[in-house]
Scaffold this motif. Structure first.
Motif, PDB file in Angstrom:
ATOM      1  N   PRO A  52      -7.576 -65.969 -12.884  1.00 37.04           N
ATOM      2  CA  PRO A  52      -7.152 -65.480 -11.606  1.00 37.04           C
ATOM      3  C   PRO A  52      -8.026 -64.063 -12.070  1.00 37.04           C
ATOM      4  N   ARG A  53      -8.287 -63.216 -11.124  1.00 37.28           N
ATOM      5  CA  ARG A  53      -9.181 -62.276 -11.130  1.00 37.28           C
ATOM      6  C   ARG A  53      -8.006 -60.743 -11.991  1.00 37.28           C
ATOM      7  N   GLU A  54      -6.225 -61.330 -10.935  1.00 39.92           N
ATOM      8  CA  GLU A  54      -5.521 -60.663 -11.159  1.00 39.92           C
ATOM      9  C   GLU A  54      -4.725 -60.496 -12.649  1.00 39.92           C
ATOM     10  N   ARG A  55      -4.617 -59.259 -13.448  1.00 39.63           N
ATOM     11  CA  ARG A  55      -3.859 -59.643 -14.876  1.00 39.63           C
ATOM     12  C   ARG A  55      -2.888 -60.403 -14.593  1.00 39.63           C
ATOM     13  N   ALA A  56      -2.002 -59.962 -13.710  1.00 36.14           N
ATOM     14  CA  ALA A  56       0.114 -60.523 -13.218  1.00 36.14           C
ATOM     15  C   ALA A  56      -0.092 -61.522 -13.014  1.00 36.14           C
TER      16      ALA A  56
END
Length: 75
Positions: A52-56
């Motif tokens: 996913p692009r979002e690191r979280a």
């Protein structure tokens, strides 16, 4: 991952390295079976997961490392 891949992961038939590369057990790679084994699992060996692009939302690399060690030591 789909249900098939999660089940294989849970049973240590495939592992995910901390660098997000999929590794299939060598014993499974030697198995001769139908197309589901070939295309569903064997062809994943050496592939890089798309994150996913979002690191979280990405997997925890420390936990992946622990889990990969379990995969390596499983028989």
């Amino acid at each position: 991952m789909c249900k098939l891949h999660h089940a294989a992961f849970d049973r240590n038939l495939l592992g995910i390295r901390p660098d997000f590369v999929v590794e299939v057990r060598s014993e499974l790679l030697r198995e001769i079976d139908g197309p589901m084994l070939q295309h569903g699992l064997k062809e994943m060996n050496g592939t890089q997961l798309v994150l996913p692009r979002e690191r979280a939302s990405r997997p925890d690399t420390a936990r992946l490392e622990e889990r990969y060690e379990e995969f390596q030591s499983a028989k």
